[in-house]
Motif scaffolding. Sequence first.
Motif, mmCIF file in Angstrom:
data_model
loop_
_atom_site.group_PDB
_atom_site.id
_atom_site.type_symbol
_atom_site.label_atom_id
_atom_site.label_comp_id
_atom_site.label_asym_id
_atom_site.label_seq_id
_atom_site.Cartn_x
_atom_site.Cartn_y
_atom_site.Cartn_z
ATOM 1 N N THR A 91 82.546 43.351 71.989
ATOM 2 C CA THR A 91 82.344 44.191 72.996
ATOM 3 C C THR A 91 81.540 43.828 74.112
ATOM 4 O O THR A 91 80.866 44.695 75.431
ATOM 5 C CB THR A 91 80.862 44.634 71.718
ATOM 6 N N LEU A 92 80.793 42.695 74.219
ATOM 7 C CA LEU A 92 80.443 41.818 75.377
ATOM 8 C C LEU A 92 81.298 41.948 76.715
ATOM 9 O O LEU A 92 81.426 41.969 78.062
ATOM 10 C CB LEU A 92 79.891 40.130 75.648
ATOM 11 N N TRP A 93 82.791 41.458 76.415
ATOM 12 C CA TRP A 93 83.829 41.882 77.416
ATOM 13 C C TRP A 93 83.525 43.041 77.971
ATOM 14 O O TRP A 93 83.966 43.017 78.842
ATOM 15 C CB TRP A 93 85.325 41.463 77.026
ATOM 16 N N GLU A 94 83.446 43.734 76.945
ATOM 17 C CA GLU A 94 83.823 45.375 78.096
ATOM 18 C C GLU A 94 82.489 45.622 79.048
ATOM 19 O O GLU A 94 82.607 46.577 79.982
ATOM 20 C CB GLU A 94 84.037 46.156 76.871
ATOM 21 N N GLU A 95 80.755 44.943 78.430
ATOM 22 C CA GLU A 95 80.151 45.691 78.656
ATOM 23 C C GLU A 95 79.704 44.773 80.113
ATOM 24 O O GLU A 95 78.515 44.559 80.709
ATOM 25 C CB GLU A 95 79.150 45.850 77.684
ATOM 26 N N SER A 96 79.627 43.420 79.761
ATOM 27 C CA SER A 96 79.070 42.078 81.077
ATOM 28 C C SER A 96 80.469 41.881 81.622
ATOM 29 O O SER A 96 80.935 41.003 80.989
ATOM 30 C CB SER A 96 78.133 41.572 80.113
ATOM 31 N N LEU B 66 79.907 37.512 81.288
ATOM 32 C CA LEU B 66 80.180 37.311 79.775
ATOM 33 C C LEU B 66 82.057 37.124 79.779
ATOM 34 O O LEU B 66 82.764 36.642 79.618
ATOM 35 C CB LEU B 66 79.962 37.937 79.029
ATOM 36 N N ARG B 67 82.285 38.672 80.776
ATOM 37 C CA ARG B 67 84.160 38.491 80.640
ATOM 38 C C ARG B 67 84.635 37.514 81.486
ATOM 39 O O ARG B 67 85.722 37.120 81.295
ATOM 40 C CB ARG B 67 84.584 40.022 81.315
ATOM 41 N N ALA B 68 83.965 37.034 82.931
ATOM 42 C CA ALA B 68 84.183 35.521 83.539
ATOM 43 C C ALA B 68 84.327 35.072 82.844
ATOM 44 O O ALA B 68 85.362 34.223 82.491
ATOM 45 C CB ALA B 68 83.986 36.404 84.706
ATOM 46 N N VAL C 42 71.062 41.959 69.716
ATOM 47 C CA VAL C 42 70.675 40.452 69.485
ATOM 48 C C VAL C 42 71.112 39.620 70.877
ATOM 49 O O VAL C 42 70.150 39.330 71.716
ATOM 50 C CB VAL C 42 71.567 39.150 68.325
ATOM 51 N N VAL C 43 72.307 39.729 71.371
ATOM 52 C CA VAL C 43 72.652 39.390 72.988
ATOM 53 C C VAL C 43 71.287 39.661 73.929
ATOM 54 O O VAL C 43 71.070 38.536 74.791
ATOM 55 C CB VAL C 43 73.495 40.425 72.928
ATOM 56 N N TRP C 44 71.582 41.198 73.744
ATOM 57 C CA TRP C 44 70.205 41.434 74.927
ATOM 58 C C TRP C 44 68.253 40.813 74.829
ATOM 59 O O TRP C 44 68.023 40.565 75.694
ATOM 60 C CB TRP C 44 69.741 42.936 74.823
ATOM 61 N N ASP C 45 68.223 40.771 73.362
ATOM 62 C CA ASP C 45 67.073 39.852 72.975
ATOM 63 C C ASP C 45 66.683 38.684 73.442
ATOM 64 O O ASP C 45 65.654 38.031 73.426
ATOM 65 C CB ASP C 45 67.128 39.682 70.828
ATOM 66 N N ILE C 46 67.649 37.999 73.258
ATOM 67 C CA ILE C 46 68.379 36.855 73.785
ATOM 68 C C ILE C 46 67.958 36.456 75.476
ATOM 69 O O ILE C 46 66.807 35.658 75.841
ATOM 70 C CB ILE C 46 69.381 35.696 73.344
ATOM 71 N N PRO D 293 72.501 41.969 83.130
ATOM 72 C CA PRO D 293 73.909 41.282 82.458
ATOM 73 C C PRO D 293 75.269 42.405 82.513
ATOM 74 O O PRO D 293 76.567 41.429 82.121
ATOM 75 C CB PRO D 293 73.640 41.100 81.077
ATOM 76 N N ARG D 294 75.188 43.543 82.418
ATOM 77 C CA ARG D 294 75.891 44.430 82.482
ATOM 78 C C ARG D 294 75.892 44.708 84.025
ATOM 79 O O ARG D 294 77.037 45.869 85.015
ATOM 80 C CB ARG D 294 75.406 45.929 82.389
ATOM 81 N N GLY D 295 75.701 43.857 85.135
ATOM 82 C CA GLY D 295 75.684 43.736 86.687
ATOM 83 C C GLY D 295 77.229 43.025 87.168
ATOM 84 O O GLY D 295 77.956 42.984 86.449
ATOM 85 N N PRO D 296 77.297 43.262 88.216
ATOM 86 C CA PRO D 296 78.452 42.865 88.943
ATOM 87 C C PRO D 296 78.754 40.791 88.459
ATOM 88 O O PRO D 296 77.687 40.389 87.631
ATOM 89 C CB PRO D 296 77.776 42.103 90.493
#
Length: 381
Positions: free
Chosen positions: A131-136, A139-141, A38-42, A256-259
């Motif tokens: 999940t997003l902590w690991e992938e983005s 979002l982690r920052a 759903v996040v990627w859809d947003i 979203p998965r980049g730097p």
Amino acid sequence: KAPAPPVSQLTALAVIEHLFFSCRVGRSSSILVKSPSVVWDIYDLTIYTPVNTAEGEIGDNGVSPSDHEFSDDDDGSDSRKRKRGSTPEKNEDVSSSSSSIPKLAYPGLWWRATSLVLAICGTDTTGVGATLWEESSTLRAIIKMSTSGRYRFPTVDCDDELRDEMKRGEADMRDQELKITEQLFLPKSQDSGKKKKQDEEGYMPKGSRVSARQRAKRDHLIALQREKEAALALAEAQRRKKLLKAAQKSIMIWDPRGPSRKPPKDSVGLILSVGEMFGISERFRLSQSPDYLLRAIGSTSRASIERAYDWLIPIISSYPETINRLPSSASCFLLLRAYGAEGGENDQLLKLSAPLRSHVGSCISGEFGESAAIKAADLLF
């Protein structure tokens, strides 16, 4: 019956924001999103499709290169083709000059989407949030910012090496976006070189015999022409730089998965509002699986605790139970800092450190094991 017009990007995002607003703190409804897809859809709602635009023109997205934000009336979604998925993809070729351009987004919409995703992470810290902590990286920052209460970039846990790495990543992305902006909106003219050559040829004396006076006159005219061209080139370069700086604010790389990306000033307020509206900071601080508080600190090393000291003490004071999640060495170090390196007392810090004194006493008495007691004693004495 004519088919209903498609829902625009801006409208779709506004509807989601309205639904989320109904789930803020104090309301009976709540956000229930358990799938990271759903996040990627947003994020797909923020896509900008580049077109072969000339300087100052408006492409089929309905946005001028100089526009910084979307307008309510024309968001350019009619011509947008979205392909949903969990992996960022390249855009289809829109022209021979933009075939290598990566997926792009409108910055204003992208950060609004990021704020919505932050709310989702805060309401599902063990699922989507983990999940997003690991992938983005972005979002982690932002989760680190929300947990620590320090909204700065690079984040508070960074040592010198990580700080430089985050700055380089942001700078590289900005450089790419500047080149893409120039390619899309301000392509360089290919005729300038030809015109210059033609102008110089116009000063060439005709005939097989050329006198010294004619050569001197020709050289003088060419020198004047070159000075004029240099002045015009400087003025044009300054004009292009100003236009590029404005136009660059209208696009960003969709990744979203980049730097990690640095939130612009006008988006920090939005992130803060979302944090307060949904109690994001408290949710992350109280979560133990995963433990975002320890993750925001970075590690249990002395250097990490030193960097976290200023923001960690108030959190411990507000949530005394969190002290039990820290290693004994960390609580001892924080207590020593609260009293001051030379034994001086600070009333405010001592008041905040009351839970620390209790925890350190438990460590010394062996309540958390012999090993923790020895570490605490070594640090204190």
